[in-house]
Design a protein around this motif. Structure first.
Motif, PDB file in Angstrom:
ATOM      1  N   ALA A 136       0.823  -1.204   0.000  1.00 37.69           N
ATOM      2  CA  ALA A 136       0.000   0.000   0.000  1.00 37.69           C
ATOM      3  C   ALA A 136       0.864   1.264   0.000  1.00 37.69           C
ATOM      4  CB  ALA A 136      -0.948  -0.018   1.193  1.00 37.69           C
ATOM      5  N   PRO A 137       1.871   1.382   0.894  1.00 41.90           N
ATOM      6  CA  PRO A 137       2.696   2.594   0.872  1.00 41.90           C
ATOM      7  C   PRO A 137       3.402   2.829  -0.461  1.00 41.90           C
ATOM      8  CG  PRO A 137       3.022   1.403   2.918  1.00 41.90           C
ATOM      9  CD  PRO A 137       2.215   0.501   2.025  1.00 41.90           C
ATOM     10  N   TYR A 138       3.886   1.764  -1.094  1.00 43.12           N
ATOM     11  CA  TYR A 138       4.555   1.924  -2.389  1.00 43.12           C
ATOM     12  C   TYR A 138       3.576   2.487  -3.418  1.00 43.12           C
ATOM     13  CZ  TYR A 138       7.431   0.652  -6.468  1.00 43.12           C
ATOM     14  OH  TYR A 138       8.172   0.677  -7.628  1.00 43.12           O
ATOM     15  N   SER A 139       2.334   2.035  -3.373  1.00 44.04           N
ATOM     16  CA  SER A 139       1.342   2.502  -4.352  1.00 44.04           C
ATOM     17  C   SER A 139       0.934   3.947  -4.109  1.00 44.04           C
ATOM     18  CB  SER A 139       0.101   1.614  -4.300  1.00 44.04           C
ATOM     19  OG  SER A 139      -0.703   1.877  -3.159  1.00 44.04           O
ATOM     20  N   THR A 178      -7.524  -8.883   3.171  1.00 43.95           N
ATOM     21  CA  THR A 178      -8.577  -8.436   4.076  1.00 43.95           C
ATOM     22  C   THR A 178      -8.727  -6.919   4.036  1.00 43.95           C
ATOM     23  OG1 THR A 178      -6.977  -8.438   5.895  1.00 43.95           O
ATOM     24  CG2 THR A 178      -8.370 -10.392   5.660  1.00 43.95           C
ATOM     25  N   GLY A 179      -7.758  -6.232   3.421  1.00 45.23           N
ATOM     26  CA  GLY A 179      -7.831  -4.780   3.303  1.00 45.23           C
ATOM     27  C   GLY A 179      -8.984  -4.304   2.446  1.00 45.23           C
ATOM     28  N   TRP A 184      -4.390   2.731  -3.121  1.00 41.37           N
ATOM     29  CA  TRP A 184      -4.448   2.358  -4.537  1.00 41.37           C
ATOM     30  C   TRP A 184      -4.116   0.888  -4.723  1.00 41.37           C
ATOM     31  CZ3 TRP A 184      -6.655   5.734  -7.716  1.00 41.37           C
ATOM     32  CH2 TRP A 184      -6.717   7.069  -7.296  1.00 41.37           C
ATOM     33  N   TYR A 185      -3.256   0.353  -3.851  1.00 45.44           N
ATOM     34  CA  TYR A 185      -2.987  -1.087  -3.907  1.00 45.44           C
ATOM     35  C   TYR A 185      -4.222  -1.893  -3.520  1.00 45.44           C
ATOM     36  CZ  TYR A 185      -2.175  -5.588  -1.795  1.00 45.44           C
ATOM     37  OH  TYR A 185      -2.313  -6.898  -1.432  1.00 45.44           O
ATOM     38  N   HIS A 186      -4.838  -1.536  -2.382  1.00 47.50           N
ATOM     39  CA  HIS A 186      -5.978  -2.323  -1.917  1.00 47.50           C
ATOM     40  C   HIS A 186      -7.141  -2.277  -2.901  1.00 47.50           C
ATOM     41  CE1 HIS A 186      -3.824  -2.031   2.006  1.00 47.50           C
ATOM     42  NE2 HIS A 186      -4.262  -3.264   2.076  1.00 47.50           N
ATOM     43  N   LEU A 187      -7.264  -1.179  -3.619  1.00 47.57           N
ATOM     44  CA  LEU A 187      -8.311  -1.117  -4.640  1.00 47.57           C
ATOM     45  C   LEU A 187      -8.061  -2.127  -5.757  1.00 47.57           C
ATOM     46  CD1 LEU A 187      -9.329   2.628  -5.132  1.00 47.57           C
ATOM     47  CD2 LEU A 187     -10.789   0.702  -4.484  1.00 47.57           C
ATOM     48  N   THR A 188      -6.803  -2.421  -6.044  1.00 51.31           N
ATOM     49  CA  THR A 188      -6.552  -3.426  -7.088  1.00 51.31           C
ATOM     50  C   THR A 188      -7.120  -4.775  -6.666  1.00 51.31           C
ATOM     51  OG1 THR A 188      -4.365  -4.191  -6.286  1.00 51.31           O
ATOM     52  CG2 THR A 188      -4.394  -2.278  -7.766  1.00 51.31           C
ATOM     53  N   LYS A 189      -7.034  -5.096  -5.391  1.00 54.71           N
ATOM     54  CA  LYS A 189      -7.568  -6.367  -4.919  1.00 54.71           C
ATOM     55  C   LYS A 189      -9.094  -6.338  -4.855  1.00 54.71           C
ATOM     56  CE  LYS A 189      -3.696  -8.496  -4.542  1.00 54.71           C
ATOM     57  NZ  LYS A 189      -3.400  -9.665  -5.400  1.00 54.71           N
ATOM     58  N   SER A 190      -9.665  -5.165  -4.599  1.00 53.41           N
ATOM     59  CA  SER A 190     -11.119  -5.030  -4.664  1.00 53.41           C
ATOM     60  C   SER A 190     -11.603  -5.280  -6.081  1.00 53.41           C
ATOM     61  CB  SER A 190     -11.537  -3.629  -4.200  1.00 53.41           C
ATOM     62  OG  SER A 190     -11.158  -3.388  -2.857  1.00 53.41           O
ATOM     63  N   THR A 248       0.081   4.849   6.375  1.00 51.49           N
ATOM     64  CA  THR A 248       0.115   3.555   5.709  1.00 51.49           C
ATOM     65  C   THR A 248      -0.890   2.602   6.314  1.00 51.49           C
ATOM     66  OG1 THR A 248       1.439   1.590   5.292  1.00 51.49           O
ATOM     67  CG2 THR A 248       1.999   2.829   7.236  1.00 51.49           C
ATOM     68  N   ASP A 249      -1.446   1.749   5.474  1.00 48.02           N
ATOM     69  CA  ASP A 249      -2.194   0.594   5.939  1.00 48.02           C
ATOM     70  C   ASP A 249      -1.215  -0.562   5.928  1.00 48.02           C
ATOM     71  OD1 ASP A 249      -3.708  -1.680   6.163  1.00 48.02           O
ATOM     72  OD2 ASP A 249      -5.392  -0.868   5.039  1.00 48.02           O
ATOM     73  N   ASP A 250      -0.995  -1.175   7.071  1.00 48.83           N
ATOM     74  CA  ASP A 250       0.057  -2.186   7.202  1.00 48.83           C
ATOM     75  C   ASP A 250      -0.332  -3.528   6.601  1.00 48.83           C
ATOM     76  OD1 ASP A 250       0.845  -0.641  10.190  1.00 48.83           O
ATOM     77  OD2 ASP A 250       2.285  -0.975   8.608  1.00 48.83           O
ATOM     78  N   ASP A 251      -1.164  -3.551   5.592  1.00 50.71           N
ATOM     79  CA  ASP A 251      -1.632  -4.804   5.020  1.00 50.71           C
ATOM     80  C   ASP A 251      -0.843  -5.122   3.769  1.00 50.71           C
ATOM     81  OD1 ASP A 251      -3.796  -6.445   5.969  1.00 50.71           O
ATOM     82  OD2 ASP A 251      -4.538  -6.363   3.948  1.00 50.71           O
ATOM     83  N   ALA A 252       0.435  -5.501   3.887  1.00 50.87           N
ATOM     84  CA  ALA A 252       1.212  -5.817   2.700  1.00 50.87           C
ATOM     85  C   ALA A 252       1.115  -7.313   2.452  1.00 50.87           C
ATOM     86  CB  ALA A 252       2.665  -5.419   2.898  1.00 50.87           C
TER      87      ALA A 252
END
Length: 408
Positions: free
Chosen positions: A104-107, A148-149, A183-189, A395-399
């Motif tokens: 998530a932080p990288y995105s 789970t994010g 933006w990362y977690h949205l890719t998984k959504s 950051t969301d710590d869900d890497a």
């Protein structure tokens, strides 16, 4: 027959591929483009545990575990022709898709990396799903580590998959709404929605494995030889909160907790994450569900302050004097959020939890002490004070985890 594991050079992908290979005589085809190694290097960090080259990993797998059924191809899954060729040649009975940019932080660094993350992650998954349909492989079991994010942090218990919506006296079961925070977690959504659509349109059996924050340095198979070790990231961008706290402890710094730190997040040990993915991949095609199934890949929720206090307690076993310090929280968040997340389906899959959090912390600290020089040489990559002014300080710590390299 064969099983395809994407993102097979990564934190979750490699030990999963190794476990599968030790439990079947089927060909296990590993796919990766080594992008994760490049991403971590680009943010000035490295894996604390040395990561062997793939040829050395495969040689060690055969020598130590007798795995003669492993093969590797270096490919980029965002290229549709490449994916079509892989599927037509290998005709897998199952695909374990852990390939994604997982941070998530990288995105969140800038628009370029947000765009890269979304293109990389979504294009790879779409290519695989459409490839199965166009290659006539609709019976292939498609297993993806999402996160789970996608759920966000609702106040009610999170179901394992869908929810029941009521409106004007009527009700129906609907997918859980996407409440991703990066933006990362949205890719998984989006992946979750695309997988649901692929099942509806193509009848591909889907296992959407929503991976919690994954911690630990090894599994039974990777611990057998240093060449089999999986990577271990401890930096701000790719290291989850447990790994960063352990790095602070080993480097001699107090663990920093913002505010009360009583908000809870979902966690799972690497061993338990790998076990579930392997069981799904090895499930008998005649007995597995031909459906779309969501698994919450989590064993328990843990508060941030409990993480820090547990690490401090276990650190004493290694003669590390570690303090826990509380700082004013710079974020607008509920510091006492008691996350509840249902996981009955996943718990049944792995026959319950096999690794306690304390065991996982002991494993991490024992490993990091062996590589203390590497950790200390990169302390500017994980210390909160140094990163306080970073443009991505929230950051969301869900890497996950678990990438066209590997997703965690």
């Amino acid at each position: 027959m064969s099983i395809l594991v994407t993102g097979a050079d990564g934190y979750i992908g490699w030990p999963t591929a190794l476990r599968i290979a030790t439990q079947t005589t089927d060909r296990v085809v590993l796919v990766d483009n080594f992008a994760r190694r490049e991403w971590v290097e680009s943010v000035g960090s490295t894996s604390a545990v040395p990561v062997a080259e793939m040829d050395d990993r495969l040689a060690a797998a055969e020598e130590i575990h007798g795995c003669t059924n492993l093969s590797f191809v270096r490919e980029d899954l965002t290229d549709k022709a490449t994916v079509d060729r892989l599927l037509s040649i290998h005709e897998p009975t199952a695909i374990v898709h852990t390939a994604a940019q997982p941070s998530a932080p990288y995105s969140q660094i800038n628009g370029e990396r947000a765009n890269y993350t979304q293109h990389n992650n979504l294009q790879a998954t779409r290519n695989l799903l459409w490839g199965l349909h166009e290659q006539g492989l609709e019976d292939t079991h498609f297993i993806e580590t999402t996160t789970t994010g996608v759920y966000g942090a609702p106040e009610f218990p999170i179901p394992e998959g869908g929810a029941t919506m009521e409106h004007r006296g009527e009700s129906d079961d609907v997918p859980f709404p996407a409440m991703a925070g990066s933006w990362y977690h949205l890719t998984k959504s989006h992946d979750a929605a695309n997988m649901r659509l692929a099942h509806t349109q193509f009848d591909v059996p889907i296992s959407d494995v929503r991976t919690a924050i994954t911690y630990g340095t090894e599994t039974a198979e990777t611990a057998a030889d240093p060449r089999l070790a999986t990577r271990f990231d401890f930096d701000y961008y790719f290291g989850v909160v447990v790994h960063r706290f352990c790095a602070q402890a080993v480097a001699g710094y107090p663990m920093t907790v913002y505010g009360k730190g009583e908000q809870r997040k979902p966690f799972i040990a690497l061993e338990d994450a790998v076990e579930g993915l392997a069981r799904l991949a090895l499930a008998d095609p005649d007995s597995r569900p031909d459906d779309h199934v969501v698994y919450n890949q989590v064993t328990r929720a843990i508060s941030i302050v409990e993480i820090a206090e547990t690490i401090a307690d276990v650190a004493g076993e290694f003669d590390l004097d570690v303090a826990v310090e509380h700082f004013e929280n710079p974020r607008e968040e509920d510091e006492t959020h008691k996350m509840e997340i249902e996981n009955d389906r996943y718990a049944d899959l792995i026959d319950g939890q096999s690794t306690t959090f304390e065991e996982g912390v002991r494993d991490i600290l024992g490993t990091l002490i062996d590589y203390q020089d590497t950790v200390e040489a990169h302390e500017d990559r994980f210390l909160p004070g140094v990163l306080a002014d970073d443009e991505t300080a929230e950051t969301d710590d869900d890497a996950e985890s678990p990438i066209a390299s590997e997703g965690e």
